[in-house]
Design a protein around this motif. Structure first.
Motif, short mmCIF file in Angstrom:
data_model
loop_
_atom_site.label_atom_id
_atom_site.label_comp_id
_atom_site.label_asym_id
_atom_site.label_seq_id
_atom_site.Cartn_x
_atom_site.Cartn_y
_atom_site.Cartn_z
N ARG A 418 0.72 -1.06 -0.05
CA ARG A 418 -0.02 0.07 0.03
C ARG A 418 1.04 1.09 0.01
NH1 ARG A 418 -2.47 3.71 3.00
NH2 ARG A 418 -1.20 3.18 4.86
N ARG A 419 2.04 1.36 0.69
CA ARG A 419 2.95 2.23 0.81
C ARG A 419 3.58 2.56 -0.61
NH1 ARG A 419 3.27 6.33 5.14
NH2 ARG A 419 2.18 5.16 6.88
N GLY A 420 3.74 1.58 -1.55
CA GLY A 420 4.45 1.64 -2.78
C GLY A 420 5.70 0.94 -2.78
N ALA A 421 6.03 0.14 -1.75
CA ALA A 421 7.25 -0.58 -1.89
C ALA A 421 7.50 -1.40 -3.04
CB ALA A 421 7.36 -1.51 -0.62
N GLU A 422 8.75 -1.15 -3.61
CA GLU A 422 8.95 -2.05 -4.77
C GLU A 422 9.78 -3.44 -4.48
OE1 GLU A 422 7.84 -1.52 -7.82
OE2 GLU A 422 6.97 0.23 -7.45
N PRO A 423 9.75 -4.47 -5.12
CA PRO A 423 10.68 -5.51 -4.91
C PRO A 423 11.99 -5.25 -4.74
CG PRO A 423 8.91 -6.25 -6.51
CD PRO A 423 8.71 -4.62 -6.38
N GLY A 424 12.87 -5.62 -3.76
CA GLY A 424 14.30 -5.23 -3.58
C GLY A 424 14.28 -4.16 -2.78
N ALA A 425 13.22 -3.37 -2.33
CA ALA A 425 13.14 -2.26 -1.34
C ALA A 425 13.97 -2.43 -0.03
CB ALA A 425 11.91 -1.62 -1.33
N PRO A 426 14.94 -1.50 0.33
CA PRO A 426 15.44 -1.73 1.84
C PRO A 426 14.47 -1.46 2.91
CG PRO A 426 16.91 -0.28 0.41
CD PRO A 426 15.40 -0.28 -0.55
N VAL A 427 14.28 -2.59 3.59
CA VAL A 427 13.20 -2.62 4.75
C VAL A 427 13.94 -2.70 6.17
CG1 VAL A 427 11.08 -3.68 5.88
CG2 VAL A 427 11.31 -3.45 3.46
N THR A 428 13.89 -2.00 6.85
CA THR A 428 14.46 -1.94 8.36
C THR A 428 13.68 -2.26 9.41
OG1 THR A 428 16.19 -0.41 7.59
CG2 THR A 428 16.09 -0.77 9.89
N ILE A 429 13.85 -3.39 9.93
CA ILE A 429 13.04 -3.87 11.18
C ILE A 429 14.02 -3.82 12.60
CG2 ILE A 429 11.40 -5.39 12.30
CD1 ILE A 429 10.48 -6.39 9.35
N GLY A 430 14.03 -3.07 13.51
CA GLY A 430 14.66 -3.16 14.58
C GLY A 430 16.28 -2.60 14.10
N ASP A 431 17.24 -3.54 14.11
CA ASP A 431 18.46 -3.20 13.67
C ASP A 431 18.89 -4.01 12.59
OD1 ASP A 431 18.49 -5.80 15.04
OD2 ASP A 431 20.33 -5.54 16.35
N VAL A 432 18.00 -4.73 11.87
CA VAL A 432 18.22 -5.54 10.59
C VAL A 432 17.47 -4.78 9.58
CG1 VAL A 432 17.83 -7.80 9.63
CG2 VAL A 432 18.10 -7.55 12.26
N CYS A 433 18.48 -4.88 8.31
CA CYS A 433 17.98 -4.18 7.21
C CYS A 433 18.16 -5.30 6.26
CB CYS A 433 18.77 -3.09 6.84
SG CYS A 433 18.23 -2.01 5.15
N PHE A 434 16.87 -5.42 5.39
CA PHE A 434 17.01 -6.49 4.24
C PHE A 434 16.09 -6.01 2.99
CE2 PHE A 434 13.47 -7.21 7.22
CZ PHE A 434 12.44 -7.31 6.33
N ASP A 435 16.47 -6.60 1.99
CA ASP A 435 15.68 -6.30 0.80
C ASP A 435 14.39 -7.10 0.74
OD1 ASP A 435 17.93 -4.67 -0.01
OD2 ASP A 435 18.80 -6.53 -0.99
N TRP A 436 13.50 -6.46 0.58
CA TRP A 436 12.10 -6.93 0.52
C TRP A 436 11.75 -7.64 -0.68
CZ3 TRP A 436 7.27 -4.80 -1.72
CH2 TRP A 436 5.84 -5.70 -1.16
N GLU A 437 11.34 -8.90 -0.55
CA GLU A 437 11.20 -9.90 -1.60
C GLU A 437 9.88 -10.46 -1.51
OE1 GLU A 437 14.17 -12.85 -1.46
OE2 GLU A 437 15.85 -11.52 -1.68
N PRO A 438 9.03 -9.82 -2.16
CA PRO A 438 7.28 -10.20 -2.05
C PRO A 438 7.20 -11.55 -2.99
CG PRO A 438 7.61 -8.34 -3.39
CD PRO A 438 8.93 -8.43 -2.80
#
Length: 484
Positions: A418-438
């Protein structure tokens, strides 16, 4: 003489939770015995408890760091880890717990009153507890959580029924010594008393405590002298007694001006606990005026002259001498009567039951916001997603797939779309950053194959954990792309 400490900063850390165990039951002629990894033990809590035998915060002054025990990791054969040992810290009656910003967390009054200063981390689930229809033999377990870590300010407010106020060397400590068995330091110079002195007084069937508060001078409520440090010891006093030196030889001082000056300080002081114990502000407390040192002829004449002025204010007036002990008996009974009236009007409150506020069903419990440092990136905040990330073994693909399923069920995937995230967008949760892979179809019912492997991740061109970490550091400008 022991050092009196009534304000300390305490650094508390609860115990870490133990890791869950990923184990498979192995027995002769039974190669597929099923998962049997136990859960990790919870970390120990740090607890503050009121102890009537403790009268100062001295121990915390010299040992300001407190840490509870860690939980043990789970083991095979469904053996859960041992719980971490809780740390019980004894504090005096009347201790107030606040944050560094002054927000009040707890008001500890009454023997046995407890406050959990830091919660221990929860132990991670073993693979035996993670069995589901899709995962019949999980090859991973959850990691234990860190214990809560906080900086707390402990302030001691003396729990006394009668508070004695007056200028330095007015005779407050002497009055405590003759009314009770207390033996405070007494001398004829300013600021002899550097700490509040407490005494127990017996008046007929009434027993009450009396305390002298040192260092009150004009400007005390603004920090002058020692008054600001000890005015808070008056906040719980039911009765305030002005002890007036009628034999002072200082120019410009007389009993009426002394009382007026201290009344102005009491009116200006704002208690940290508004309406503490139902007593109201200091300016509203019952008053008595104690005209001291009438064993000196000139002081006796002055006391007789000013007594009528104080009586017109509605305050009981007592002329005494702590040297000859004249007038002490009427004063003792009058204070006992005032304390008794207060206790009748303010019976001890019943211990309150703990209030449990459950989370509203259907509440998402997370937020998704654009990352201000990474273009096209997002930050997911919330207690549950941050805790789940902390529990995940990122070197285990099956554990990563399980995390993706949990986040999808929570609604994180839908919110990112809904926020417009594209595949591979960097997503940070806590102290971990990863590439979003829907494209891994998070939340879908997928039959697991080998232990520690998620087939959804096998069919993706997914880089390893070390490469993802390096790519994240490159994006943040911490290292160059060629550096390892």
């Amino acid at each position: 003489m022991s050092k009196f400490i009534d304000r300390v900063v305490l650094h508390v850390r609860a115990g870490k939770g133990g890791h869950g165990c990923a184990s498979v039951h192995r027995e002769k002629y039974k190669p597929l015995g099923g998962p049997d990894g136990g859960n990790g033990g919870n970390g120990g809590d740090v607890i503050l408890e009121v102890d009537p035998n403790v009268h100062t915060l001295l121990d915390f002054h010299f040992h300001p760091h407190a840490r509870a025990g860690n939980g043990k990791s789970g083991e095979g054969s469904n053996r859960n880890g041992k719980q971490g040992e809780e740390l019980l810290l004894k504090v005096p009656d009347g201790t107030v717990v606040t944050t560094a910003d002054g927000a009040i967390l707890a008001d500890l009054v009454g023997s046995g009153t407890r406050y959990v200063a830091a919660l221990g981390g929860r132990g991670g689930l073993g693979n035996a507890a993670l069995v589901s229809k899709a995962r019949k033999a999980p090859g991973f377990a959850l990691l234990g959580e860190d214990g809560e870590e906080r900086d707390l300010v402990l302030e001691l407010k003396s729990v006394a029924d009668v508070g004695l106020v007056g200028f330095p060397s007015a005779g407050k400590s002497s009055l405590v010594s003759v009314l009770s068995a207390a033996k405070p330091k007494i001398a004829d110079y300013p600021f002899t008393t550097l700490v509040p002195n407490l005494g127990v007084v017996q008046s007929g069937d009434t027993t009450f405590t009396i305390a002298d508060v040192p260092g009150l001078i004009p400007g005390a409520s603004d920090g002058r002298g020692l008054g600001l440090d000890f005015l808070r010891h008056l906040e719980r006093c039911a009765v305030l007694a002005h002890v007036v030196d009628c034999a002072t030889g200082e120019p410009g001082r007389d009993p009426i001006s002394d009382v007026d000056a201290l009344e102005a300080e009491l009116a200006a002081y704002q208690p940290a606990l508004q309406g503490d114990a139902g007593l109201g502000d200091l300016a509203d407390r019952p008053r008595v005026v104690v005209l001291n040192k009438i064993d000196i002829p000139d002081a006796a004449e002055l006391a007789e002259m000013v007594a009528a002025e104080f009586a017109t204010r509605g305050w009981p007036v007592f002329e005494i001498s702590t040297v000859s002990r004249e007038g002490l008996r009427p004063l003792t009974f009058a204070l006992g009567q005032l304390v008794g009236e207060y206790r009748e009007a303010h019976p001890k409150a019943e211990p309150r039951r703990p209030v449990i506020r459950p989370i509203v069903k259907g509440e998402s419990g997370f937020t998704v916001t654009p990352d201000p440092e990474i273009p096209g990136g997002f930050i997911v905040s919330g207690e549950r997603p941050e805790r789940w990330v902390h529990q995940t073994q990122f070197d285990n693909d099956e554990a990563v797939g399980y995390l993706a399923d949990r986040l999808a069920r929570l609604g994180v995937e839908d919110e990112l779309v809904r926020r417009g995230a594209e595949p591979g967008a960097p997503v940070t949760i806590g102290d971990v950053c990863f590439d979003w892979e829907p494209t891994i179809s998070a939340g879908a019912e997928v039959l697991m194959t080998r232990r520690g492997v998620d087939p959804r991740l096998e069919h993706n061109e997914r880089v390893g954990a070390a490469e993802r970490k390096h790519a994240s550091r490159v994006r943040r400008g911490l290292v160059s792309e060629d550096e390892e």
